[in-house]
Design a protein around this motif. Structure first.
Motif, PDB file in Angstrom:
ATOM      1  N   THR A  40      14.294  30.737  -1.840  1.00 53.29           N
ATOM      2  CA  THR A  40      13.303  30.252  -0.888  1.00 53.29           C
ATOM      3  C   THR A  40      12.857  31.367   0.048  1.00 53.29           C
ATOM      4  OG1 THR A  40      14.257  28.052  -0.933  1.00 53.29           O
ATOM      5  CG2 THR A  40      12.983  28.617   1.025  1.00 53.29           C
ATOM      6  N   PHE A  41      11.562  31.405   0.378  1.00 49.72           N
ATOM      7  CA  PHE A  41      11.109  32.244   1.480  1.00 49.72           C
ATOM      8  C   PHE A  41       9.993  31.523   2.215  1.00 49.72           C
ATOM      9  CE2 PHE A  41       8.505  33.587  -2.110  1.00 49.72           C
ATOM     10  CZ  PHE A  41       7.230  33.645  -1.574  1.00 49.72           C
ATOM     11  N   PHE A  42       9.786  31.939   3.446  1.00 50.09           N
ATOM     12  CA  PHE A  42       8.778  31.318   4.300  1.00 50.09           C
ATOM     13  C   PHE A  42       7.785  32.374   4.736  1.00 50.09           C
ATOM     14  CE2 PHE A  42      12.742  28.956   4.900  1.00 50.09           C
ATOM     15  CZ  PHE A  42      12.333  27.677   4.560  1.00 50.09           C
ATOM     16  N   ASP A  43       6.520  32.109   4.524  1.00 44.40           N
ATOM     17  CA  ASP A  43       5.448  33.005   4.953  1.00 44.40           C
ATOM     18  C   ASP A  43       4.765  32.335   6.139  1.00 44.40           C
ATOM     19  OD1 ASP A  43       3.177  34.477   5.364  1.00 44.40           O
ATOM     20  OD2 ASP A  43       2.517  34.461   3.265  1.00 44.40           O
ATOM     21  N   PHE A  44       4.956  32.924   7.305  1.00 44.90           N
ATOM     22  CA  PHE A  44       4.428  32.286   8.510  1.00 44.90           C
ATOM     23  C   PHE A  44       2.904  32.281   8.542  1.00 44.90           C
ATOM     24  CE2 PHE A  44       8.791  33.080   9.567  1.00 44.90           C
ATOM     25  CZ  PHE A  44       9.145  31.960  10.291  1.00 44.90           C
ATOM     26  N   ALA A  45       2.304  33.133   7.724  1.00 44.52           N
ATOM     27  CA  ALA A  45       0.837  33.124   7.659  1.00 44.52           C
ATOM     28  C   ALA A  45       0.332  32.092   6.669  1.00 44.52           C
ATOM     29  CB  ALA A  45       0.319  34.513   7.266  1.00 44.52           C
ATOM     30  N   ASN A  46       1.263  31.526   5.898  1.00 46.44           N
ATOM     31  CA  ASN A  46       0.834  30.602   4.853  1.00 46.44           C
ATOM     32  C   ASN A  46       1.853  29.476   4.643  1.00 46.44           C
ATOM     33  OD1 ASN A  46      -0.524  29.404   2.713  1.00 46.44           O
ATOM     34  ND2 ASN A  46       0.436  30.761   1.198  1.00 46.44           N
ATOM     35  N   PRO A  47       1.868  28.507   5.531  1.00 47.53           N
ATOM     36  CA  PRO A  47       2.793  27.386   5.352  1.00 47.53           C
ATOM     37  C   PRO A  47       2.359  26.414   4.260  1.00 47.53           C
ATOM     38  CG  PRO A  47       1.487  27.085   7.351  1.00 47.53           C
ATOM     39  CD  PRO A  47       1.111  28.430   6.805  1.00 47.53           C
ATOM     40  N   TRP A  50       4.370  24.413   1.666  1.00 45.28           N
ATOM     41  CA  TRP A  50       5.382  23.491   2.170  1.00 45.28           C
ATOM     42  C   TRP A  50       4.785  22.204   2.717  1.00 45.28           C
ATOM     43  CZ3 TRP A  50      10.450  24.535   1.403  1.00 45.28           C
ATOM     44  CH2 TRP A  50      10.779  25.856   1.040  1.00 45.28           C
ATOM     45  N   TRP A  76       6.376  23.664  11.465  1.00 43.23           N
ATOM     46  CA  TRP A  76       5.163  23.366  10.694  1.00 43.23           C
ATOM     47  C   TRP A  76       4.894  21.862  10.613  1.00 43.23           C
ATOM     48  CZ3 TRP A  76       6.610  27.179   6.184  1.00 43.23           C
ATOM     49  CH2 TRP A  76       6.312  28.495   6.596  1.00 43.23           C
TER      50      TRP A  76
END
Lengths: 291, 56
Positions: A40-47, A50, A76
């Motif tokens: 898993t990873f989270f891209d704060f510019a592209n939620p 999710w 988010w």
């Protein structure tokens, strides 16, 4: 809102609890995504990837991964079971003690100190024996029962020198002579649903350390303290661990936010996986507001 | 019945029906914890070591 909510289950490894939860979801025909926290990873510019989830059940075996994941997801606007605030309140013993203290819920006498010297002073004022616990940790790991000043000096020095900075935040608890058991109460929302004794001749009664389960009556007094404890940390799917103090009665020892129930489920006969799914779906459908 | 090989001792291990991907199994021969990383084909690797923040 769709008729069939979109569900994700965040996990690290498939324990028996995850197998049972997956089976409960599948048994009810609910599509869900298995979200391995190692991938898993989270891209704060592209939620965006999710945002399709109506709710995510957090079952990470790692406290840090679980906490940070739900912190991002909650930011988010994605409801999680449990939420970041609940995970934070439960996963860190100092935070749990603070929440219980604020809510006036009975707990073992507890002290915190930041240096070996001040910790020793705290221990001496509490009186031996005491138990030193890591602020973050589970399964009875790294607990130390300190019977005298020699042991206190040695363990405090070891923790200060060998541990990470978190091990120099000393969490000190009175040692309670338990009747060879503690009590685990499962809570859904903030309502206790079932309880087991965890019996062991060892002072650490955790079932991960060999403690055995036995059904425990959910008395009004036990229900009440667990209800208040759950509310103190924000409610959700929780396992409240209770100690029977010989003088003070029930005290909340800790609260688990990604509860294991491999002993409680067969001991009580309660269909815990389906209760978890019920709660998860209610959150996904916004029948229960967690954010 | 699915069968895989223990990466530690090369024992042949029969997977129980209902085994899930990412489930942890114990090699009956050498006792190491293995993670089933694939069911088709059946493959296991050494399970991750327990970390300090693991638990419930």
């Amino acid at each position: 809102m769709t008729q069939h909510p979109t569900i994700g289950v965040l996990y690290s490894r498939v324990r028996v609890e995850e197998k049972w939860i997956f089976a409960a979801l599948e048994g009810r025909g609910i599509d869900f995504d298995r979200l391995d926290d190692r991938e898993t990873f989270f891209d704060f510019a592209n939620p965006e990837p999710w945002l399709k989830y109506d709710a995510i059940l957090e079952r990470s075996i790692s406290y840090a991964r679980g906490l940070y994941s739900v912190r991002v997801l909650n930011a988010w606007g994605i409801p999680t079971v449990n939420t970041a605030n609940v995970a934070e309140a439960c996963g860190n013993k100092l935070t749990t003690a603070s929440a219980l203290s604020q809510a006036g819920v009975s707990q073992p006498r507890t002290m915190a100190a930041y240096t070996a010297e001040s910790a020793l002073e705290a221990i001496e004022s509490m009186g031996y024996p005491v138990v030193l616990k890591p602020m973050v940790g589970s399964w009875g790991r790294l607990l130390a029962k300190i019977n005298d000043r020699d042991a206190a000096e040695a363990v405090l020095e070891h923790k200060a020198v060998l541990g990470s900075y978190e091990h120099s935040i000393f969490y000190i608890q009175e040692f309670i002579e338990k009747p060879g058991r503690d009590i685990r109460v499962l809570v859904v929302g903030d309502e206790p649903i079932t309880a087991i004794y965890r019996k062991s001749p060892h002072w650490i009664t955790n079932t991960a350390r060999g403690g055995e389960g036995e059904i425990c009556p959910l008395t009004p007094e036990l229900s009440e303290i667990c209800h208040r404890a759950a509310r103190a940390v924000g409610g959700g799917l929780l396992a409240v661990d209770i100690i029977e103090h010989p003088q003070s009665g029930f005290q909340v020892n800790e609260i688990n936010h990604t509860m294991e129930f491999h002993t409680a489920a067969p001991t009580t006969g309660i269909d815990i996986p389906n209760l978890i799914v019920d709660y998860l779906l209610a959150v996904a459908k916004r029948e229960i507001q967690v954010l | 019945m699915s069968q895989l090989s223990c990466p530690e001792c090369l024992a042949e291990i029969e997977l129980d029906a209902g085994t899930e991907a990412n489930e942890i199994i114990v090699c009956p021969d050498c006792g190491v914890e293995l993670e089933v990383i694939s069911l088709d084909p059946p493959v296991a690797e050494m399970a991750p070591m327990e970390a300090e923040d693991w638990g419930e």
